[in-house]
Design an enzyme around this catalytic site. Sequence first.
Site, PDB file in Angstrom:
ATOM      1  N   CYS A  42       0.839  -1.191   0.000  1.00  0.00           N
ATOM      2  CA  CYS A  42       0.000   0.000   0.000  1.00  0.00           C
ATOM      3  C   CYS A  42       0.883   1.253   0.000  1.00  0.00           C
ATOM      4  CB  CYS A  42      -0.917   0.018   1.229  1.00  0.00           C
ATOM      5  SG  CYS A  42      -2.108   1.394   1.220  1.00  0.00           S
ATOM      6  N   ASP A  44       0.393   3.747   1.659  1.00  0.00           N
ATOM      7  CA  ASP A  44       0.298   4.329   3.004  1.00  0.00           C
ATOM      8  C   ASP A  44       1.693   4.651   3.583  1.00  0.00           C
ATOM      9  OD1 ASP A  44       0.045   4.422   5.990  1.00  0.00           O
ATOM     10  OD2 ASP A  44      -2.052   3.975   5.547  1.00  0.00           O
ATOM     11  N   ARG A  46       2.761   4.782   6.432  1.00  0.00           N
ATOM     12  CA  ARG A  46       3.171   4.082   7.654  1.00  0.00           C
ATOM     13  C   ARG A  46       3.726   2.689   7.395  1.00  0.00           C
ATOM     14  NH1 ARG A  46      -2.653   4.841  10.234  1.00  0.00           N
ATOM     15  NH2 ARG A  46      -3.085   4.241   8.092  1.00  0.00           N
ATOM     16  N   HIS A  98      -2.158  -4.017   4.972  1.00  0.00           N
ATOM     17  CA  HIS A  98      -2.009  -3.594   6.370  1.00  0.00           C
ATOM     18  C   HIS A  98      -3.368  -3.280   6.969  1.00  0.00           C
ATOM     19  CE1 HIS A  98      -2.659   0.822   5.795  1.00  0.00           C
ATOM     20  NE2 HIS A  98      -2.413   0.475   4.553  1.00  0.00           N
ATOM     21  N   CYS A 101      -6.189   0.157   6.861  1.00  0.00           N
ATOM     22  CA  CYS A 101      -5.951   0.643   5.496  1.00  0.00           C
ATOM     23  C   CYS A 101      -7.112   1.533   5.070  1.00  0.00           C
ATOM     24  CB  CYS A 101      -5.805  -0.537   4.535  1.00  0.00           C
ATOM     25  SG  CYS A 101      -5.433  -0.021   2.834  1.00  0.00           S
TER      26      CYS A 101
HETATM   27 CO    CO Z   1      -3.478   1.144   2.932  1.00  0.00          CO
END
Ligand code: CO
Length: 214
Positions: A42, A44, A46, A98, A101
Amino acid sequence: MTPYDQLFENNRRWVAAKRVNDDGYFERLAESQQPAYFYIGCADSRVPANEIMGLEPGEVFVHRNVANLINNTDLNAMACIEYAVRSLRVRHIIVCGHYNCGGVLAAMQPRDMGILNPWLRNIRDVYRLHERELEAIPEVAQRYRRLVELNVVEQTRNVIKTAAVQQSFLAHGYPRVHGWVCELSTGLVRDLDIDFDAVLRDIKQIYDLTGHAD
Ligand code: CO
């Protein structure tokens, strides 16, 4: 120094640290790459691919997008798979989702999200494929977590549907495809233990692309 300018200072420090015990580090890195792993994750902020696996530059080829999706009309993802498998000859492909998400959560909302609609539709399709299991989970938070996992499982299947993966595995016995989920609140990744050989057999019932065109 502004936070933006700090980035260049960080970069100079990183370069210096890499060269402390190895002056030719970057010259060698520039010559070639032979990563054993292809990570699909992803976008993302993090879930930093190299850091969660403790891998250095040159050790993992990476593709990231919203909610770690692989669909067969996405030229970007298809090109990454093609290059990773046929040129780099990676040994392992990891699809890493994750929990928490935002993409998966958005796909659970009854809302128009503009251009995100067709992208997140892929996750709604995962939901529909596993509707019976998901609807049987009474707690929404648990259903959300399970959808994150099932999305990873379905994306590993999409990777295995490609000609590059099927043909390379038949010829060389690699790459193997794995599904992981990262728990943001602990930082730990969990292997979903997808049975690659069984999934490949199953996929090839319908999606076999290993034959020759005459
Ligand atoms: Co995500």
